[in-house]
Design a protein around this motif. Structure first.
Motif, mmCIF file in Angstrom:
data_model
loop_
_atom_site.group_PDB
_atom_site.id
_atom_site.type_symbol
_atom_site.label_atom_id
_atom_site.label_comp_id
_atom_site.label_asym_id
_atom_site.label_seq_id
_atom_site.Cartn_x
_atom_site.Cartn_y
_atom_site.Cartn_z
ATOM 1 N N ILE A 94 0.950 -0.971 -0.250
ATOM 2 C CA ILE A 94 0.049 0.057 0.044
ATOM 3 C C ILE A 94 0.748 1.256 0.080
ATOM 4 N N ASP A 95 1.008 1.825 -0.967
ATOM 5 C CA ASP A 95 1.454 3.188 -0.960
ATOM 6 C C ASP A 95 0.906 4.245 -2.048
ATOM 7 N N SER A 96 1.133 5.393 -1.902
ATOM 8 C CA SER A 96 0.658 6.504 -2.416
ATOM 9 C C SER A 96 0.063 6.148 -4.006
ATOM 10 N N PHE A 97 0.979 5.605 -4.664
ATOM 11 C CA PHE A 97 0.485 5.290 -6.247
ATOM 12 C C PHE A 97 -0.571 4.469 -6.312
ATOM 13 N N ASN A 98 -0.680 3.326 -5.408
ATOM 14 C CA ASN A 98 -1.935 2.529 -5.788
ATOM 15 C C ASN A 98 -2.960 2.796 -5.016
ATOM 16 N N ILE A 99 -2.759 3.723 -3.958
ATOM 17 C CA ILE A 99 -3.956 3.969 -3.154
ATOM 18 C C ILE A 99 -4.839 5.367 -4.196
ATOM 19 N N TYR A 100 -4.235 5.966 -4.737
ATOM 20 C CA TYR A 100 -4.624 6.770 -5.932
ATOM 21 C C TYR A 100 -5.265 6.078 -6.855
#
Lengths: 219, 479
Positions: free
Chosen positions: B60-66
């Motif tokens: 879970i990182d900012s890339f896939n949360i978005y």
């Protein structure tokens, strides 16, 4: 150790040789038989990997390759052909000689691609990769040179045999064996359940060429 | 918190799928479909507050949360559109209540497995996610059972399978690369591990793996020359599926390519991954821009436009760096929202005129003024007219390129202008002139498309600072 590698190479080589046999079949039933033989060879290759790697879960893959692709799918295809009265000759787009020549070229290509790149300690994976890549490329070649829907499906399944060979050759690769087996079942399901019967509903032939008329952008 | 969000996104829809396959009443089915999509969207929103982490199975990182948020949002609006759209198809008899049961179950399958592909930390599971999502769309593309639909589904199935087979071979190669450093088993398939240890990998084998993964997943992105399935699949399936194909599935495939590129970035001796992406991106842009001119089918037109925009996005990410990545992310978002909005409008229009042929759709401004407005706004937005968000992102891509590669920027600008001309030419014919052909009343809901266009307009006028910060952070991660 040496013998173990020799045997695994021999079996992978047999799968590859049968890919060539698939390439020049002109009759559907002969094609099914060749595919069944390839799958049995694959089952033996995977079985040997399971034994030599001591990875017992690979036996499941071997058994499934043997039962599903070696027996059930070719049998079912034969039933479909008889039941639906499909024309049993396949007309290749490219001549057999040229196809075989292209096949040889593809094998050389995959050796040239894989050998300089993969320098692994055991040396097992390197040759296995070259074999697997050749089988994958030959499967694609078959899909291109056969315009017949069943021919394309066989091409795809032989391509998938190459993938399974590669995946089982990669020591300890997680999940993948189970996954690829599940997909071969799924693909068989899709092919029989959905496409072939639907194609039959609308056309008298199962030749994909008959479909190309239907493009929305036709002039 | 994270677990709860993951359950909402990945587990609840699977239970829902089983229910949907059993429910015979299409009204209850489509309502449940909307509810399940809303649940997934709620889960995605919860992720914004979840701690970023790289676990054994989930990353879970900012890339896939978005991307999960964007995906589930478009998934939700499309399910609302679909609920009203299918009622019309049932009346016409193109769909039966029985096939709708599968349609709804497959819709949830597609959304769930796209979510899995985005959230997993395992290379193999990512492959599975994309594969199952694709197979579900294959069936949905063929659901009308017309000869055209079957041809499209067959082509999509064959080309998609070849693509996914190549991606699988690439996955095996990448595992072999990692195995000699990280040892056998799950760690050598874990994305976050691969990324942090990339420097020790054999560069030649890593490059080979990348080539296979790029070609494999690139087929799914619809990059030329691997795009042949895309226009057919968009044109022949139900319109809600065209919307999610363009708006979501292409993005998910590109996400996979970008994850691999991030691994490549950790090893300086590999072939330049960005360059390959830039070349494929530009080729797709120019090719699609030219192809836009001679389209006769309205859904094919916008399918080619999707190839064009995926080209621009791939190009931007290929160039890399914080600015280009930012532009790429913004364009990805804007394209998803605008294109699915356009497909909603197209769905209305096709129902109103009873044809997909553009020759049968003329004079919309007179016969269906509100649809004409919606289509006009959508096409102007996607063509890159200010003040819409697509303009902002295209402008950013072009200016960033000018600063670094002036020659490529010229080609890029040329492609965008050529596409602009084509879209305006077609729009003019669709909207003006004497209304011809059939004319029916439209029953489908217009709400989703207005939400989409309003968001695109808002993004063009004012980007919320919090979104800018988020994208900047993601652009850093992408490298």
């Amino acid at each position: 150790m040496e013998t173990s590698i020799d045997i695994s190479h021999f079996l992978a080589g047999a799968v590859l040789a049968l890919s060539f046999v698939l390439l020049y079949q002109a009759r559907l039933f002969a094609l099914f038989n060749a595919f069944a033989m390839q799958s049995i060879a694959l089952a033996m290759a995977v079985g040997w990997q399971a034994y030599s790697q001591g990875a017992s879960h690979l036996y499941i893959t071997a058994a499934l390759a043997l039962v599903m692709k070696g027996m059930l799918i070719p049998g079912a295809l034969r039933w479909v052909v008889v039941k639906m009265g499909i024309h049993r000759q396949i007309d290749p787009v490219v001549s057999v000689n040229l196809t075989l020549l292209l096949g040889v070229f593809l094998v050389i290509l995959s050796i040239m691609v894989v050998f300089p790149v993969a320098k692994m300690e055991g040396g097992i994976a390197r040759e296995d990769l070259a074999f697997a890549l050749s089988i994958i490329l030959l499967g694609m070649l078959m899909m291109i040179t056969r315009r017949n829907a069943i021919g394309q499906v066989i091409g795809f399944m032989s391509l998938e045999n190459g993938l399974i060979l590669a995946a089982t050759g990669a020591k300890g690769m997680p999940l993948v064996v189970e996954i690829s087996v599940a997909f071969s079942v799924l693909i068989a399901f899709f092919v029989f359940g959905v496409f072939i019967f639907r194609i039959r509903e609308h056309f008298d032939t199962i030749d994909v060429d008959a479909l190309s008329e239907m493009r929305g952008d036709a002039e | 918190m994270t677990t709860f969000a993951l359950i909402l996104i990945l587990v609840v829809p699977v239970i829902g799928m089983a229910l949907l396959a059993l429910i015979a009443n299409y009204r209850i089915g489509s309502t449940l479909n909307v509810l399940l999509s809303a649940t997934a969207f709620a889960g995605a929103c919860l992720l914004f507050w979840a701690p970023m982490q790289a676990g054994r199975f989930f990353l879970i990182d900012s890339f896939n949360i978005y991307l999960v948020a964007l995906n589930s949002f478009v998934g939700l609006t499309t399910s609302i559109f679909s609920a009203t759209y299918i009622a019309h198809e049932l009346e016409k008899g193109t769909l039966t209540p029985k096939s709708l049961r599968f349609y709804h179950a497959l819709y949830q399958a597609m959304m769930t497995f796209m979510g899995l592909a985005l959230l997993t930390n395992n290379l193999g599971l990512m492959w599975v996610g994309i594969e199952i999502a694709t197979l579900s769309t294959v069936v949905m593309v063929g659901i009308y059972r017309t000869p055209q639909a079957i041809e499209a589904a067959w082509k999509y199935f064959i080309l998609g399978s070849v693509g996914i087979a190549l991606a699988f071979f690439g996955t095996i190669l990448l595992y072999l690369t990692a195995e000699s450093v990280l040892g056998e088993g799950v760690p050598a398939m874990t994305l976050s591990n691969l990324q942090s240890n990339a420097a020790q990998f054999d560069p030649a084998l890593l490059s080979l793996a990348f080539v296979f993964l790029l070609v494999g997943y690139g087929t799914k992105v619809g990059l030329a020359p691997l795009h042949a399935w895309l226009p057919d699949a968009h044109a022949e399936g139900p319109t809600p599926i065209s919307a999610v194909l363009s708006g979501l599935l292409l993005n998910v495939a590109l996400y996979a390519v970008l994850r691999i590129k991030m691994i490549m970035a950790g090893n300086p001796d590999t072939i330049p991954a960005g360059l390959a992406m830039m070349i494929m991106g530009l080729t797709s842009l120019i090719f699609a821009a030219v192809m836009l001119y001679r389209r006769r089918d309205i859904k094919r037109l916008f399918a080619y436009s999707s190839i064009e925009h995926m080209g621009i996005i791939t190009f931007a990410f290929g160039m890399g760096g914080p600015l280009a990545n930012f532009a790429g992310l913004l364009h990805m978002t804007m394209h998803s929202l605008t294109k699915s909005g356009i497909f909603f409008a197209v769905g209305h229009i096709v129902q109103a005129k009873g044809t997909q042929k553009m020759s049968g759709i003329t004079g919309l401004a007179k016969s269906h003024p509100s649809l004409a407005w919606a289509l006009g706004i959508g096409v102007l937005a996607i063509a890159g007219v200010p003040p819409f968000g697509v303009f902002t992102s295209e402008f950013l891509v072009v200016t960033t390129t000018f600063a670094r590669q002036p020659v490529l920027a010229m080609i890029l600008a040329l492609g965008i202008i050529v596409a602009f001309g084509a879209l305006l030419m077609h729009l003019q014919k669709l909207l003006f002139g004497e209304p011809g052909g059939e004319s029916h009343k439209v029953k489908a809901s217009a709400l989703p498309m207005f939400i989409h266009f309003a968001l695109v307009l808002l993004a063009g006028l004012w980007l919320p600072p919090i979104l800018v910060e988020w994208f900047k952070q993601v652009a850093e991660v992408l490298g």
